[in-house]
Design a protein around this motif. Sequence first.
Motif, PDB file in Angstrom:
ATOM      1  N   PRO A  36      49.548  20.093  61.200  1.00 45.90           N
ATOM      2  CA  PRO A  36      48.730  19.228  60.331  1.00 45.90           C
ATOM      3  C   PRO A  36      49.660  18.183  59.710  1.00 45.90           C
ATOM      4  N   TRP A  37      49.447  16.918  60.051  1.00 44.86           N
ATOM      5  CA  TRP A  37      50.463  15.881  59.822  1.00 44.86           C
ATOM      6  C   TRP A  37      49.775  14.613  59.348  1.00 44.86           C
ATOM      7  N   LEU A  38      50.050  14.235  58.103  1.00 46.05           N
ATOM      8  CA  LEU A  38      49.426  13.051  57.516  1.00 46.05           C
ATOM      9  C   LEU A  38      50.418  11.894  57.429  1.00 46.05           C
ATOM     10  N   LEU A  39      49.869  10.704  57.396  1.00 41.11           N
ATOM     11  CA  LEU A  39      50.660   9.475  57.226  1.00 41.11           C
ATOM     12  C   LEU A  39      50.115   8.703  56.042  1.00 41.11           C
ATOM     13  N   LEU A  40      51.005   8.251  55.179  1.00 39.44           N
ATOM     14  CA  LEU A  40      50.635   7.323  54.106  1.00 39.44           C
ATOM     15  C   LEU A  40      51.249   5.970  54.447  1.00 39.44           C
ATOM     16  N   VAL A  41      50.424   4.947  54.513  1.00 36.09           N
ATOM     17  CA  VAL A  41      50.933   3.617  54.833  1.00 36.09           C
ATOM     18  C   VAL A  41      50.602   2.658  53.688  1.00 36.09           C
ATOM     19  N   THR A  62      54.694   7.446  44.926  1.00 44.16           N
ATOM     20  CA  THR A  62      55.071   8.800  44.521  1.00 44.16           C
ATOM     21  C   THR A  62      53.843   9.601  44.128  1.00 44.16           C
ATOM     22  N   PHE A  63      52.981   8.981  43.332  1.00 45.56           N
ATOM     23  CA  PHE A  63      51.763   9.642  42.874  1.00 45.56           C
ATOM     24  C   PHE A  63      50.888  10.032  44.062  1.00 45.56           C
ATOM     25  N   GLU A  64      50.704   9.102  44.986  1.00 51.36           N
ATOM     26  CA  GLU A  64      49.831   9.360  46.137  1.00 51.36           C
ATOM     27  C   GLU A  64      50.461  10.383  47.089  1.00 51.36           C
ATOM     28  N   THR A  65      51.779  10.331  47.241  1.00 52.77           N
ATOM     29  CA  THR A  65      52.460  11.304  48.100  1.00 52.77           C
ATOM     30  C   THR A  65      52.318  12.718  47.530  1.00 52.77           C
ATOM     31  N   ALA A  66      52.490  12.851  46.231  1.00 46.06           N
ATOM     32  CA  ALA A  66      52.380  14.167  45.585  1.00 46.06           C
ATOM     33  C   ALA A  66      50.953  14.705  45.695  1.00 46.06           C
ATOM     34  N   LEU A  67      49.993  13.816  45.507  1.00 49.57           N
ATOM     35  CA  LEU A  67      48.577  14.191  45.587  1.00 49.57           C
ATOM     36  C   LEU A  67      48.235  14.709  46.985  1.00 49.57           C
ATOM     37  N   VAL A  68      48.651  13.954  47.981  1.00 53.71           N
ATOM     38  CA  VAL A  68      48.350  14.283  49.372  1.00 53.71           C
ATOM     39  C   VAL A  68      49.091  15.555  49.788  1.00 53.71           C
ATOM     40  N   ARG A 131      38.305  19.299  55.543  1.00 55.40           N
ATOM     41  CA  ARG A 131      39.017  20.220  54.660  1.00 55.40           C
ATOM     42  C   ARG A 131      40.030  19.462  53.786  1.00 55.40           C
ATOM     43  N   ILE A 132      40.761  18.535  54.379  1.00 57.49           N
ATOM     44  CA  ILE A 132      41.763  17.783  53.615  1.00 57.49           C
ATOM     45  C   ILE A 132      41.088  16.866  52.593  1.00 57.49           C
ATOM     46  N   LEU A 133      40.054  16.156  53.022  1.00 56.92           N
ATOM     47  CA  LEU A 133      39.373  15.250  52.085  1.00 56.92           C
ATOM     48  C   LEU A 133      38.716  16.041  50.955  1.00 56.92           C
ATOM     49  N   GLY A 134      38.223  17.228  51.258  1.00 53.40           N
ATOM     50  CA  GLY A 134      37.639  18.090  50.225  1.00 53.40           C
ATOM     51  C   GLY A 134      38.673  18.446  49.158  1.00 53.40           C
ATOM     52  N   LYS A 135      39.882  18.788  49.590  1.00 57.26           N
ATOM     53  CA  LYS A 135      40.938  19.144  48.634  1.00 57.26           C
ATOM     54  C   LYS A 135      41.395  17.920  47.849  1.00 57.26           C
ATOM     55  N   LEU A 136      41.427  16.768  48.489  1.00 53.26           N
ATOM     56  CA  LEU A 136      41.792  15.538  47.771  1.00 53.26           C
ATOM     57  C   LEU A 136      40.760  15.227  46.692  1.00 53.26           C
ATOM     58  N   GLU A 137      39.485  15.334  47.049  1.00 50.49           N
ATOM     59  CA  GLU A 137      38.421  15.052  46.071  1.00 50.49           C
ATOM     60  C   GLU A 137      38.470  16.021  44.910  1.00 50.49           C
ATOM     61  N   ALA A 138      38.824  17.267  45.194  1.00 54.77           N
ATOM     62  CA  ALA A 138      38.902  18.278  44.135  1.00 54.77           C
ATOM     63  C   ALA A 138      39.991  17.928  43.123  1.00 54.77           C
ATOM     64  N   GLN A 139      40.911  17.036  43.519  1.00 52.55           N
ATOM     65  CA  GLN A 139      41.979  16.620  42.594  1.00 52.55           C
ATOM     66  C   GLN A 139      41.593  15.379  41.793  1.00 52.55           C
ATOM     67  N   ASN A 140      40.301  15.010  41.874  1.00 55.91           N
ATOM     68  CA  ASN A 140      39.771  13.914  41.040  1.00 55.91           C
ATOM     69  C   ASN A 140      40.409  12.564  41.268  1.00 55.91           C
ATOM     70  N   ILE A 141      40.583  12.196  42.537  1.00 51.54           N
ATOM     71  CA  ILE A 141      41.055  10.823  42.743  1.00 51.54           C
ATOM     72  C   ILE A 141      39.841   9.920  42.970  1.00 51.54           C
TER      73      ILE A 141
ATOM     74  N   GLY B  46      63.612  26.524  40.201  1.00 53.79           N
ATOM     75  CA  GLY B  46      62.448  27.103  40.879  1.00 53.79           C
ATOM     76  C   GLY B  46      61.501  26.111  41.521  1.00 53.79           C
ATOM     77  N   ILE B  47      61.978  24.897  41.799  1.00 50.81           N
ATOM     78  CA  ILE B  47      61.106  23.873  42.400  1.00 50.81           C
ATOM     79  C   ILE B  47      61.410  23.763  43.898  1.00 50.81           C
ATOM     80  N   GLU B  48      60.355  23.829  44.715  1.00 49.42           N
ATOM     81  CA  GLU B  48      60.521  23.720  46.170  1.00 49.42           C
ATOM     82  C   GLU B  48      59.861  22.477  46.760  1.00 49.42           C
ATOM     83  N   GLU B  49      58.846  21.954  46.056  1.00 54.02           N
ATOM     84  CA  GLU B  49      58.102  20.812  46.581  1.00 54.02           C
ATOM     85  C   GLU B  49      58.102  19.700  45.524  1.00 54.02           C
ATOM     86  N   ILE B  50      58.115  18.432  45.988  1.00 59.08           N
ATOM     87  CA  ILE B  50      58.093  17.306  45.049  1.00 59.08           C
ATOM     88  C   ILE B  50      56.870  17.384  44.133  1.00 59.08           C
ATOM     89  N   HIS B  51      55.726  17.807  44.703  1.00 58.36           N
ATOM     90  CA  HIS B  51      54.510  17.841  43.869  1.00 58.36           C
ATOM     91  C   HIS B  51      54.529  18.925  42.793  1.00 58.36           C
TER      92      HIS B  51
END
Lengths: 141, 141
Positions: A36-41, A62-68, A131-141, B46-51
């Motif tokens: 499972p491999w995402l790209l942020l551009v 940074t914010f978007e990378t952490a969210l994803v 599944r991925i979009l569901g988890k993103l939405e659950a993070q209130n973006i 104890g941090i493993e991931e940037i997020h």
Amino acid sequence: MAAERFVLDQRLEGDSIKLTRLGLCTLRLMNDSRWPWLLLVPQRVGIEEIHQLTPLDQTMLTFETALVSAALKEATGCEKINIGALGNRVRQLHIHVIARNEADTNWPDPVWGFGKRKAYQDDECKELRKRILGKLEAQNI
Amino acid sequence: MAAERFVLDQRLEGDSIKLTRLGLCTLRLMNDSRWPWLLLVPQRVGIEEIHQLTPLDQTMLTFETALVSAALKEATGCEKINIGALGNRVRQLHIHVIARNEADTNWPDPVWGFGKRKAYQDDECKELRKRILGKLEAQNI
């Protein structure tokens, strides 16, 4: 004179599938079912390195990378997230966010440059996308 | 109860040489002369991931990564910077910042997991260290 319009690199476009648009970046799924491999551009023209972005854009990235990254970890239950900005082959700045597991292809080595891409089946891709979009939405973006 | 003290992972310590301390991270040079290769290690327990970092720490990490990346590019005149946070072998969060060139070992594939480490000669290491720290200082940190 109008500002130059952002155009996605053709190789990135061919290798991946659009999932959604975030504030700065387009989020895409690499069409490679081995991981499972995402790209942020980032939608910015002529940028090859993260340090070339403005400080605000760097913060957004940074914010978007952490969210994803958090969403991908939840969606897949993976062991480890791999994040990379390489650009040796495609210079347009893009950030990889990959779900890794101890039993996966080429663990613990990196995914880049390894073997041949294995495209998703349609239903497999739709299910992962949802599944991925569901988890993103659950993070209130 | 006192907060747990940060201790650098033993493998990271053995593979690399301390250059300096930034605000959040310790900056180290990988002892592998095949590529100019830096490590940023956030001094957090104890941090493993940037997020998993706080938003402030994430912002600090972005700032320090960009600073180090720009300094490394200037110090080496490299073609491309590769940035990665993998952690498949060592789980303590660490960020790789590597200077890459089209003629270098394993280009355009990644450096991780490739071949065997080639330690620096003392004078070679001192010279590179001085050059990188000089470029960092020139950026007013």
